[in-house]
Design a protein around this motif. Structure first.
Motif, PDB file in Angstrom:
ATOM      1  N   UNK A  43      41.153  22.270  50.268  1.00  0.00           N
ATOM      2  CA  UNK A  43      42.560  22.596  50.049  1.00  0.00           C
ATOM      3  C   UNK A  43      43.471  21.504  50.599  1.00  0.00           C
ATOM      4  N   UNK A  44      43.127  20.984  51.766  1.00  0.00           N
ATOM      5  CA  UNK A  44      43.916  19.898  52.351  1.00  0.00           C
ATOM      6  C   UNK A  44      43.901  18.670  51.439  1.00  0.00           C
ATOM      7  N   UNK A  45      42.727  18.313  50.915  1.00  0.00           N
ATOM      8  CA  UNK A  45      42.627  17.181  49.987  1.00  0.00           C
ATOM      9  C   UNK A  45      43.453  17.439  48.724  1.00  0.00           C
ATOM     10  N   UNK A  46      43.390  18.675  48.215  1.00  0.00           N
ATOM     11  CA  UNK A  46      44.134  19.004  47.002  1.00  0.00           C
ATOM     12  C   UNK A  46      45.638  18.886  47.230  1.00  0.00           C
ATOM     13  N   UNK A  47      46.103  19.317  48.390  1.00  0.00           N
ATOM     14  CA  UNK A  47      47.531  19.201  48.712  1.00  0.00           C
ATOM     15  C   UNK A  47      47.940  17.728  48.803  1.00  0.00           C
TER      16      UNK A  47
END
Length: 383
Positions: A43-47
């Motif tokens: 999720x952090x990478x996607x953000x």
């Protein structure tokens, strides 16, 4: 001064941080904690991809994303990460897994989660495929982790076996460096293929139905793969790069990612070349690339399916595990990726009945751990 050999590796350091004596089976908080960390990190990478799309996403994919669904997936993933991390903290005495998952999810929330406004700006000529890595983890792990847990060849192996961090780094690099791979592999193959094109053969191939072209592309590509693969074993200079792949000592779905950059560029380029020369329809070529992406992971997996009649015609894990086997009789056998009959044609087929290798790796040699160290190892190492 401390001895570098006595310093803990990254894997050992992570083990010290997260390991404890508590059980790891279902209901102990171990699985939920690990899943919380994975989902929080993705999720952090996607953000970050939403913040910097021109630098962190592939242009081919960027325009095709259903943005509202992507935002929803990020938010759902964050909620799942926090719930799983919280569950791990409730079930497990040591809270390191849960805290790590909550920290990653919290970082993604602080950066805006799925509500990030996409910045306007021109496309960058240099970019990374961080979005491709996120998609790769979600799809590949979702298929193979349950298979390996439910139908494992070696049941006590576990996901965090020796070398897992190195192979994760390879998986990350192979996806994030997609532009490098495209420039280094696709561009030369297309340019050289157009020069060496065989017009009469191209006309014959292009007159075939797409399904027949796909089957023929698999055969042509695997014949090329066989020749290149065998050369990497036979020529000492090439073996110095290919033995990085054979340094894997524990086989699972991640193990197939361990390939030196020189090995990847040369092998993929030379396999793609005859497909370009013969003029296969791009749809058939893309279908073959999708197949090999899945099949290369499948044949390395810690997975023991037995379909006797199929094993003779399609490469299954047991076929390729013997290629990596530590036994003397496993040396230089089973070079094909898809079609075992190619090895039968050239006398390199080896499949003992109802038997798997006792171990994997190179006798008497061990590669350094870590993607960066293995990248320079062939240039420094002298057998």
């Amino acid at each position: 001064m401390s001895n570098p050999a006595s310093r803990p590796t990254a894997e050992q350091w992570l083990a010290r941080v997260f390991a404890d004596a508590a059980p790891r089976h279902f209901g102990t908080g171990w699985i939920s904690g690990v899943m919380g960390i994975v989902l929080g990190l993705l999720a952090l990478f996607a953000v970050l991809c939403l913040h910097f799309p021109q630098y962190l996403t592939l242009p081919e994919l960027r325009a095709r994303y259903p943005l509202e669904l992507v935002r929803l997936a990020i938010d759902v993933g964050l909620l799942a990460a926090m719930a799983l991390a919280g569950l791990s903290m409730l079930l497990r005495r040591r809270k390191a897994l849960g805290i790590a998952g909550l920290f990653l999810a919290g970082a993604a929330l602080a950066l805006g989660a799925g509500g990030v406004e996409i910045p306007r700006g021109g496309a960058s000529t240099v970019y990374l495929g961080l979005d491709w890595f996120v998609l790769g983890v979600l799809t590949t792990a979702a298929i193979f982790v349950p298979l390996e847990r439910g139908f494992a060849l070696r049941r006590g192996q576990g996901a965090f076996r020796r070398g897992w961090l190195t192979d994760t780094q390879y998986f990350f690099a192979s996806h994030v460096l997609a532009q490098v791979m495209s420039v280094a592999v696709l561009a030369p193959a297309v340019a050289l293929g157009s020069v060496l094109a065989l017009p009469s053969a191209q006309s014959a191939v292009q007159s075939l139905p797409l399904a027949v072209q796909f089957a023929l592309a698999v055969l042509v590509a695997d014949l090329a793969q066989y020749g290149v693969h065998r050369a990497f074993h036979a020529i000492p200079l090439l073996w110095r790069f290919h033995k990085v792949h054979h340094s894997v000592e524990v086989m699972d779905w991640l193990a197939g990612s361990r390939l030196h950059l020189v090995d990847v560029i040369m092998t993929r380029g030379l396999v793609l070349l005859p497909l370009v020369m013969l003029g296969f329809d791009p749809v058939a070529v893309y279908a073959y690339l999708a197949l090999v992406s899945f099949h290369a992971v499948f044949i390395h997996a810690n997975f023991a399916p037995r379909v006797r009649w199929l094993e003779r015609w399609v490469a299954m894990p047991r076929f390729h595990h013997w290629h990596h086997g530590a036994e003397p009789e496993a040396r230089d056998v089973n070079f094909a990726v898809h079609l075992p009959m190619i090895d039968r044609w050239f006398g390199t087929y080896h499949m003992p009945e109802d038997c798997w290798p006792s171990g994997y790796g190179m006798a008497g040699e061990r590669a350094p751990e870590g993607w960066a160290r293995q990248l320079v190892w062939p240039f420094r190492h002298r057998p």
